[in-house]
Motif scaffolding. Structure first.
Motif, PDB file in Angstrom:
ATOM      1  N   ARG A 128      76.263  41.479  14.275  1.00 48.74           N
ATOM      2  CA  ARG A 128      76.765  42.865  14.379  1.00 48.74           C
ATOM      3  C   ARG A 128      77.143  43.194  15.820  1.00 48.74           C
ATOM      4  NH1 ARG A 128      76.198  47.760  11.360  1.00 48.74           N
ATOM      5  NH2 ARG A 128      74.446  48.443  12.628  1.00 48.74           N
ATOM      6  N   HIS A 129      76.365  42.702  16.771  1.00 50.57           N
ATOM      7  CA  HIS A 129      76.713  42.916  18.180  1.00 50.57           C
ATOM      8  C   HIS A 129      78.059  42.258  18.496  1.00 50.57           C
ATOM      9  CE1 HIS A 129      72.142  43.254  19.213  1.00 50.57           C
ATOM     10  NE2 HIS A 129      72.604  44.314  18.572  1.00 50.57           N
ATOM     11  N   THR A 130      78.247  41.077  17.936  1.00 49.98           N
ATOM     12  CA  THR A 130      79.503  40.351  18.159  1.00 49.98           C
ATOM     13  C   THR A 130      80.677  41.130  17.590  1.00 49.98           C
ATOM     14  OG1 THR A 130      78.319  38.235  18.076  1.00 49.98           O
ATOM     15  CG2 THR A 130      80.703  38.171  17.727  1.00 49.98           C
ATOM     16  N   CYS A 131      80.518  41.607  16.364  1.00 56.52           N
ATOM     17  CA  CYS A 131      81.576  42.389  15.723  1.00 56.52           C
ATOM     18  C   CYS A 131      81.879  43.657  16.517  1.00 56.52           C
ATOM     19  CB  CYS A 131      81.166  42.751  14.295  1.00 56.52           C
ATOM     20  SG  CYS A 131      82.365  43.791  13.433  1.00 56.52           S
ATOM     21  N   ALA A 132      80.834  44.381  16.907  1.00 58.27           N
ATOM     22  CA  ALA A 132      81.016  45.639  17.634  1.00 58.27           C
ATOM     23  C   ALA A 132      81.749  45.421  18.951  1.00 58.27           C
ATOM     24  CB  ALA A 132      79.658  46.284  17.894  1.00 58.27           C
ATOM     25  N   THR A 133      81.362  44.381  19.667  1.00 58.11           N
ATOM     26  CA  THR A 133      81.969  44.103  20.971  1.00 58.11           C
ATOM     27  C   THR A 133      83.454  43.793  20.850  1.00 58.11           C
ATOM     28  OG1 THR A 133      79.909  43.341  21.976  1.00 58.11           O
ATOM     29  CG2 THR A 133      81.955  42.477  22.898  1.00 58.11           C
ATOM     30  N   TYR A 134      83.798  42.875  19.956  1.00 51.36           N
ATOM     31  CA  TYR A 134      85.202  42.471  19.839  1.00 51.36           C
ATOM     32  C   TYR A 134      86.049  43.544  19.151  1.00 51.36           C
ATOM     33  CZ  TYR A 134      83.556  37.860  21.286  1.00 51.36           C
ATOM     34  OH  TYR A 134      83.003  36.817  21.987  1.00 51.36           O
ATOM     35  N   HIS A 135      85.450  44.311  18.245  1.00 53.01           N
ATOM     36  CA  HIS A 135      86.189  45.383  17.568  1.00 53.01           C
ATOM     37  C   HIS A 135      86.523  46.502  18.553  1.00 53.01           C
ATOM     38  CE1 HIS A 135      86.930  48.823  14.861  1.00 53.01           C
ATOM     39  NE2 HIS A 135      87.271  47.918  13.951  1.00 53.01           N
ATOM     40  N   ALA A 136      85.540  46.927  19.349  1.00 55.49           N
ATOM     41  CA  ALA A 136      85.770  47.996  20.327  1.00 55.49           C
ATOM     42  C   ALA A 136      86.755  47.554  21.405  1.00 55.49           C
ATOM     43  CB  ALA A 136      84.451  48.420  20.959  1.00 55.49           C
ATOM     44  N   THR A 137      86.682  46.284  21.785  1.00 54.91           N
ATOM     45  CA  THR A 137      87.606  45.768  22.803  1.00 54.91           C
ATOM     46  C   THR A 137      89.031  45.720  22.267  1.00 54.91           C
ATOM     47  OG1 THR A 137      85.819  44.413  23.728  1.00 54.91           O
ATOM     48  CG2 THR A 137      88.067  43.832  24.350  1.00 54.91           C
ATOM     49  N   LEU A 138      89.183  45.348  21.002  1.00 54.64           N
ATOM     50  CA  LEU A 138      90.510  45.264  20.396  1.00 54.64           C
ATOM     51  C   LEU A 138      91.137  46.641  20.218  1.00 54.64           C
ATOM     52  CD1 LEU A 138      92.734  43.608  18.880  1.00 54.64           C
ATOM     53  CD2 LEU A 138      91.420  44.053  16.784  1.00 54.64           C
ATOM     54  N   HIS A 139      90.380  47.579  19.647  1.00 52.51           N
ATOM     55  CA  HIS A 139      90.944  48.884  19.282  1.00 52.51           C
ATOM     56  C   HIS A 139      90.842  49.924  20.403  1.00 52.51           C
ATOM     57  CE1 HIS A 139      91.582  47.774  15.083  1.00 52.51           C
ATOM     58  NE2 HIS A 139      90.400  47.179  15.113  1.00 52.51           N
ATOM     59  N   GLU A 140      89.896  49.718  21.320  1.00 52.55           N
ATOM     60  CA  GLU A 140      89.685  50.656  22.428  1.00 52.55           C
ATOM     61  C   GLU A 140      89.417  52.071  21.923  1.00 52.55           C
ATOM     62  OE1 GLU A 140      93.160  50.192  24.869  1.00 52.55           O
ATOM     63  OE2 GLU A 140      92.360  48.405  25.857  1.00 52.55           O
ATOM     64  N   GLU A 141      88.744  52.151  20.775  1.00 47.95           N
ATOM     65  CA  GLU A 141      88.346  53.440  20.191  1.00 47.95           C
ATOM     66  C   GLU A 141      86.902  53.309  19.711  1.00 47.95           C
ATOM     67  OE1 GLU A 141      90.932  55.189  17.291  1.00 47.95           O
ATOM     68  OE2 GLU A 141      92.721  54.296  18.199  1.00 47.95           O
ATOM     69  N   TYR A 142      85.988  53.843  20.505  1.00 48.25           N
ATOM     70  CA  TYR A 142      84.574  53.727  20.163  1.00 48.25           C
ATOM     71  C   TYR A 142      84.250  54.422  18.840  1.00 48.25           C
ATOM     72  CZ  TYR A 142      83.617  51.954  24.870  1.00 48.25           C
ATOM     73  OH  TYR A 142      83.584  51.192  26.010  1.00 48.25           O
TER      74      TYR A 142
END
Length: 361
Positions: A310-324
């Motif tokens: 989940r940490h991995t998903c959260a990190t790469y998802h937030a970095t990709l979309h730039e929308e927390y």
């Protein structure tokens, strides 16, 4: 005389004073003083007429008690009422051990999940050696602090145990067994927190390519969709809507008991599409043993930490979309929790590499 004026005074012994201490009353006329004097004498006579009903020893005890209370400004009746209230509290109180059992039963009867109920039981019973047989009304904050301090666990874990202990006593408060909770809330501490552990795109690729069809859906839903491990274990394939590319996490599957729709992104779909048409539970009953063995076979067992997928998903998802906000909704969290516990800053190029991971064929 009072400032050159004629006056009359009456000295009242503490025994006859409503304030239970010596008093001196001043009057500007003799008639007023006489009237008050007659009133006090009548009260004294009435008090004295009741004394014969008391034995000499009992009368001596009463006088002795009154003298003990005088310096504190406490009346005898107040002291007796307070004592009787304390006796009643003790008689109606239960032991800490009984309270833990009652709270566990209450949580289970209210339909709380068994894992949560088990946590309450385990955390609560940890304190039985300290005050298990003691009445809860007699357990002090100092005893609570000493018990928590004596737990041979990490400081962060002690805060967790204190939180559960406060929860247990809060229930006693709600049941009107206590006047106040002896467990104060945890003090807010600003401490240096380690960055959450995540997998690199290469590690995720190794994990997915080394997974069997029994394990692959679990990894994909966790690392690409951010679904909690416990939620995945409750999901069945009918909740995965391949046509709409969404997964419905219902209230009975959600940790927060709030339903949500999780989008199946292109990366997740590429790995999941071969399972279209499957039925039943997503995670088989024999999952745990195979899960542990697979992590060892791929060399990731030692690098595995709690919620790493989940940490991995959260990190790469937030970095990709730039929308927390978008990432927080995906995880079923708020933005503050996401930033504090789940997100680790990474380069955009690394995130792009992660989201381009695809099956070999």
């Amino acid at each position: 005389m009072n400032h050159g004026k004629e006056c009359w005074q009456i000295n009242i012994p503490a025994l006859y004073s409503p304030k239970k201490k010596r008093e001196r009353l001043i009057f500007d006329t003799k008639s007023k003083a006489d009237a008050k004097s007659r009133q006090l004498k009548a009260a004294a006579q009435k008090f004295g007429s009741n004394l014969p009903t008391l034995s000499h020893d009992l009368h001596a005890q009463v006088v002795k008690v009154i003298r003990k209370l005088e310096p504190h400004g406490i009346r005898l009746e107040e002291a007796v009422d307070g004592y009787l209230e304390r006796v009643q509290q003790l008689e109606s109180s239960i032991t800490y051990s009984e309270l833990v059992d009652a709270v566990v039963k209450h949580k289970r009867d209210r339909g709380k999940r068994e894992k949560y109920v088990g946590d309450v039981r385990q955390k609560g019973r940890r304190f039985l050696p300290f005050f298990g047989d003691k009445k809860i009304c007699d357990i002090s904050t100092l005893e609570i602090d000493e018990a928590v301090s004596n737990l041979e666990i990490a400081p962060s874990s002690k805060r967790v145990y204190r939180r559960y202990l406060r929860l247990i006593f809060n229930q006693a408060l709600e049941w009107q067994m206590l006047d106040k909770n002896p467990v104060p809330p945890n003090k807010k501490e600003i401490t240096e927190r380690k960055e959450p552990s995540i997998f690199t795109p290469e590690q995720v690729q190794t994990l997915l390519h080394g997974a069997t069809d029994e394990l692959l859906p679990y990894y994909v839903l966790a690392v690409f969709c951010g679904i909690r491990p416990t939620e995945i274990t409750r999901l069945s394939w009918d909740k995965v809507h391949f046509e709409e590319k969404v997964i419905r996490v219902g209230s009975s599957q959600s940790k927060t008991k709030l339903p949500r729709l999780v989008k199946i992104n292109e990366t997740a779909f590429a790995w999941l599409k071969k399972f279209k048409g499957k039925s039943g539970k997503i995670i088989p009953d024999s999952f745990r043993a195979k899960f542990d063995q697979n992590r060892k076979d791929t060399g990731l067992f030692s690098a595995w930490s709690s919620d790493v997928l989940r940490h991995t998903c959260a990190t790469y998802h937030a970095t990709l979309h730039e929308e927390y906000e978008k990432t927080a909704y995906l995880l079923g969290h708020d933005v503050a929790t996401l930033k504090r516990y789940y997100f680790q800053p990474v380069l955009k190029t690394v995130a792009d590499k992660f989201w381009k991971l695809r099956p070999k064929n």
